[in-house]
Design an enzyme around this catalytic site. Structure first.
Site, PDB file in Angstrom:
ATOM      1  N   MET A   1      -1.714   9.702 -10.329  1.00 49.13           N
ATOM      2  CA  MET A   1      -2.763  10.605 -10.822  1.00 49.13           C
ATOM      3  C   MET A   1      -2.691  11.946 -10.090  1.00 49.13           C
ATOM      4  O   MET A   1      -3.660  12.711 -10.075  1.00 49.13           O
ATOM      5  CB  MET A   1      -4.140   9.956 -10.643  1.00 49.13           C
ATOM      6  CG  MET A   1      -4.274   8.683 -11.473  1.00 49.13           C
ATOM      7  SD  MET A   1      -5.960   8.277 -11.929  1.00 49.13           S
ATOM      8  CE  MET A   1      -6.689   8.034 -10.327  1.00 49.13           C
ATOM      9  N   GLY A   2      -1.544  12.223  -9.475  1.00 47.51           N
ATOM     10  CA  GLY A   2      -1.366  13.508  -8.804  1.00 47.51           C
ATOM     11  C   GLY A   2      -2.056  13.570  -7.457  1.00 47.51           C
ATOM     12  O   GLY A   2      -2.373  12.538  -6.869  1.00 47.51           O
TER      13      GLY A   2
ATOM     14  N   HIS B   1       0.705  12.565  -1.962  1.00 49.89           N
ATOM     15  CA  HIS B   1       0.824  12.512  -0.496  1.00 49.89           C
ATOM     16  C   HIS B   1       2.078  11.707  -0.155  1.00 49.89           C
ATOM     17  O   HIS B   1       2.788  11.229  -1.062  1.00 49.89           O
ATOM     18  CB  HIS B   1      -0.445  11.910   0.121  1.00 49.89           C
ATOM     19  CG  HIS B   1      -0.874  10.623  -0.518  1.00 49.89           C
ATOM     20  ND1 HIS B   1      -0.132   9.473  -0.446  1.00 49.89           N
ATOM     21  CD2 HIS B   1      -1.958  10.313  -1.272  1.00 49.89           C
ATOM     22  CE1 HIS B   1      -0.754   8.500  -1.091  1.00 49.89           C
ATOM     23  NE2 HIS B   1      -1.856   8.987  -1.629  1.00 49.89           N
TER      24      HIS B   1
ATOM     25  N   GLY C   1       2.464   8.759   0.743  1.00 48.01           N
ATOM     26  CA  GLY C   1       2.469   7.405   0.161  1.00 48.01           C
ATOM     27  C   GLY C   1       3.143   7.419  -1.209  1.00 48.01           C
ATOM     28  O   GLY C   1       4.025   6.599  -1.494  1.00 48.01           O
ATOM     29  N   HIS C   2       2.759   8.388  -2.043  1.00 50.72           N
ATOM     30  CA  HIS C   2       3.387   8.509  -3.356  1.00 50.72           C
ATOM     31  C   HIS C   2       4.887   8.800  -3.196  1.00 50.72           C
ATOM     32  O   HIS C   2       5.721   8.235  -3.897  1.00 50.72           O
ATOM     33  CB  HIS C   2       2.773   9.674  -4.136  1.00 50.72           C
ATOM     34  CG  HIS C   2       1.333   9.502  -4.514  1.00 50.72           C
ATOM     35  ND1 HIS C   2       0.327  10.296  -4.001  1.00 50.72           N
ATOM     36  CD2 HIS C   2       0.727   8.644  -5.367  1.00 50.72           C
ATOM     37  CE1 HIS C   2      -0.831   9.945  -4.535  1.00 50.72           C
ATOM     38  NE2 HIS C   2      -0.625   8.940  -5.354  1.00 50.72           N
TER      39      HIS C   2
ATOM     40  N   GLY D   1       1.768   0.630  -5.771  1.00 54.52           N
ATOM     41  CA  GLY D   1       1.453   0.445  -4.358  1.00 54.52           C
ATOM     42  C   GLY D   1       0.536  -0.750  -4.110  1.00 54.52           C
ATOM     43  O   GLY D   1      -0.370  -1.024  -4.893  1.00 54.52           O
TER      44      GLY D   1
ATOM     45  N   LYS E   1      -1.571  -0.751  -1.926  1.00 47.33           N
ATOM     46  CA  LYS E   1      -2.893  -0.236  -1.563  1.00 47.33           C
ATOM     47  C   LYS E   1      -3.896  -0.632  -2.647  1.00 47.33           C
ATOM     48  O   LYS E   1      -5.040  -0.961  -2.364  1.00 47.33           O
ATOM     49  CB  LYS E   1      -2.857   1.276  -1.403  1.00 47.33           C
ATOM     50  CG  LYS E   1      -4.225   1.844  -1.304  1.00 47.33           C
ATOM     51  CD  LYS E   1      -4.221   3.221  -0.737  1.00 47.33           C
ATOM     52  CE  LYS E   1      -5.620   3.748  -0.789  1.00 47.33           C
ATOM     53  NZ  LYS E   1      -6.008   3.995  -2.189  1.00 47.33           N
TER      54      LYS E   1
ATOM     55  N   MET F   1      -3.135   6.057   3.235  1.00 45.81           N
ATOM     56  CA  MET F   1      -3.106   7.365   2.565  1.00 45.81           C
ATOM     57  C   MET F   1      -3.711   7.248   1.177  1.00 45.81           C
ATOM     58  O   MET F   1      -3.504   6.257   0.482  1.00 45.81           O
ATOM     59  CB  MET F   1      -1.681   7.862   2.454  1.00 45.81           C
ATOM     60  CG  MET F   1      -1.184   8.374   3.759  1.00 45.81           C
ATOM     61  SD  MET F   1       0.308   9.340   3.532  1.00 45.81           S
ATOM     62  CE  MET F   1       0.688   9.649   5.246  1.00 45.81           C
ATOM     63  N   SER F   2      -4.491   8.252   0.813  1.00 51.80           N
ATOM     64  CA  SER F   2      -5.134   8.273  -0.496  1.00 51.80           C
ATOM     65  C   SER F   2      -5.424   9.721  -0.863  1.00 51.80           C
ATOM     66  O   SER F   2      -5.728  10.544   0.008  1.00 51.80           O
ATOM     67  CB  SER F   2      -6.457   7.495  -0.419  1.00 51.80           C
ATOM     68  OG  SER F   2      -7.272   7.817  -1.535  1.00 51.80           O
TER      69      SER F   2
HETATM   70  P1  AMP Z   1      -2.775   7.076  -7.629  1.00 56.76           P
HETATM   71  O1  AMP Z   1      -2.230   8.438  -7.779  1.00 56.76           O
HETATM   72  O2  AMP Z   1      -3.822   6.951  -6.578  1.00 56.76           O
HETATM   73  O3  AMP Z   1      -3.133   6.436  -8.936  1.00 56.76           O
HETATM   74  O4  AMP Z   1      -1.559   6.207  -7.066  1.00 56.76           O
HETATM   75  C1  AMP Z   1      -0.322   6.135  -7.736  1.00 56.76           C
HETATM   76  C2  AMP Z   1       0.464   4.982  -7.163  1.00 56.76           C
HETATM   77  O5  AMP Z   1       0.669   5.199  -5.782  1.00 56.76           O
HETATM   78  C3  AMP Z   1      -0.279   3.631  -7.295  1.00 56.76           C
HETATM   79  O6  AMP Z   1       0.655   2.616  -7.583  1.00 56.76           O
HETATM   80  C4  AMP Z   1      -0.875   3.458  -5.924  1.00 56.76           C
HETATM   81  O7  AMP Z   1      -1.086   2.105  -5.585  1.00 56.76           O
HETATM   82  C5  AMP Z   1       0.202   4.073  -5.067  1.00 56.76           C
HETATM   83  N1  AMP Z   1      -0.328   4.502  -3.770  1.00 56.76           N
HETATM   84  C6  AMP Z   1      -1.339   5.374  -3.542  1.00 56.76           C
HETATM   85  N2  AMP Z   1      -1.558   5.484  -2.212  1.00 56.76           N
HETATM   86  C7  AMP Z   1      -0.682   4.663  -1.604  1.00 56.76           C
HETATM   87  C8  AMP Z   1      -0.408   4.334  -0.242  1.00 56.76           C
HETATM   88  N3  AMP Z   1      -1.104   4.853   0.756  1.00 56.76           N
HETATM   89  N4  AMP Z   1       0.574   3.440   0.005  1.00 56.76           N
HETATM   90  C9  AMP Z   1       1.288   2.887  -1.010  1.00 56.76           C
HETATM   91  N5  AMP Z   1       1.090   3.150  -2.300  1.00 56.76           N
HETATM   92  C10 AMP Z   1       0.119   4.032  -2.599  1.00 56.76           C
END
Ligand code: AMP
Length: 280
Positions: free
Chosen positions: A29-30, A33, A35-36, A147, A149, A184-185
């Site tokens: 979702m952009g 960081h 983690g992505h 992830g 997470k 990370m978030s």
């Molecule tokens: P999001 O942008 O938050 O929807 O995350 C996109 C992908 O990155 C999802 O599969 C999340 O689980 C993964 N993700 C986000 N933060 C982390 C993290 N700190 N460690 C591992 N995967 C992550």
């Protein structure tokens, strides 16, 4: 790195990679960081080409406020994706993902969606299932990366893929953390200085659970977590669960041969943070 904003352009260009090459897919979702980026790097190692998508999916937000305040840093996201040599970036509009109406489909996740995030965020996983299924149809990847997470999300996507017989391999990726242990978030940027300082308590508490798990029963560990946050003025506990890693059902007693995980959701005022840990 090629950036596409429509389904048509993305699909036309994906045809050029050739049938014998593998395609890794990293949906996001952009507000990217490390983690992505660690996921994109892993996908690069496993596949000939990698597509990352950036789409803030409206149907998975249960609060309009949360959707509105979700951070958007598109220029920086593209810069970071270029640095890790992502091949394709897909930035669809709402009309590409939802050509008819902006609504979720109903899924039967066999109960995986009824607990924790699903119990506290009405309709969240139907929204996640809808967007991920649609993105899989558009991208048709060999492998897709998620992830740990969002561990519940990962299990739900595995279930959706199995039930719909989608030919994609789901690859779990370890939680990537800040130096002080905070997972990370994208939401971490919304924490103020005081909240950011306090936030590592979330992982510290989970590590304590893991340490206690071999000797103490589950109710003892739950009480420890509840009292930790009861006295904290900055972090408010929404839920804490010890659950079977496969079924995600809440565990009251430990059984041999079951893998358990602890899950937590905490509010720092309006910012919601989640984390989890394998206990055995
Ligand atoms: P999001 O942008 O938050 O929807 O995350 C996109 C992908 O990155 C999802 O599969 C999340 O689980 C993964 N993700 C986000 N933060 C982390 C993290 N700190 N460690 C591992 N995967 C992550």
């Amino acid at each position: 790195m090629n950036v596409f904003k429509t389904v048509e352009l993305l699909q036309k260009n994906l045809l050029s990679i050739g049938e014998n090459n593998s395609l890794g897919f990293v949906p996001t979702m952009g507000a990217l960081h490390e983690g992505h980026l660690s996921i994109v790097k892993k996908a690069k190692k496993d596949n000939d080409f990698v597509v990352a998508s950036i789409f803030v999916n409206p149907t998975q937000f249960d609060k309009a406020d949360d959707l509105k305040s979700y951070p958007k840093t598109i220029d920086n996201d593209l810069k970071l994706l270029k640095e890790v040599q992502c091949d394709f970036v897909f930035i669809p509009g709402v009309e590409d993902v939802y050509p008819e109406n902006v609504q979720s489909n109903d899924f039967d996740f066999e109960g995986l969606d009824k607990v924790m995030e699903g119990a506290f965020r009405t309709g969240h996983f139907d929204g996640v299932g809808t967007v991920v299924k649609r993105l899989f149809e558009i991208v048709n990847p060999t492998r897709a990366y998620f992830g740990e997470k969002d561990f519940q999300q990962l299990q739900i996507i595995k279930k959706m893929v199995e039930k719909n017989k989608i030919t994609v391999q789901i690859v779990p990726c370890e939680i990537y953390r800040e130096k002080d242990g905070l997972a990370m978030s994208s939401r971490n940027t919304r924490l103020n200085e005081e909240q950011r300082k306090e936030a590592p308590l979330i992982q510290q508490t989970l590590l304590k659970c893991k340490k206690l798990f071999p000797e103490k029963d589950i109710s003892f560990i739950e009480k420890m977590v509840l009292s930790t946050f009861k006295t904290n003025k900055i972090l408010e506990l929404e839920y804490f669960e010890i659950a079977d890693s496969e079924t995600l059902l809440s565990a009251k007693d430990k059984s041999p041969n079951v893998k358990y995980r602890a899950f937590i959701a905490v509010f720092a005022e309006k910012v919601r943070l989640i984390d989890n840990i394998a206990l055995n």
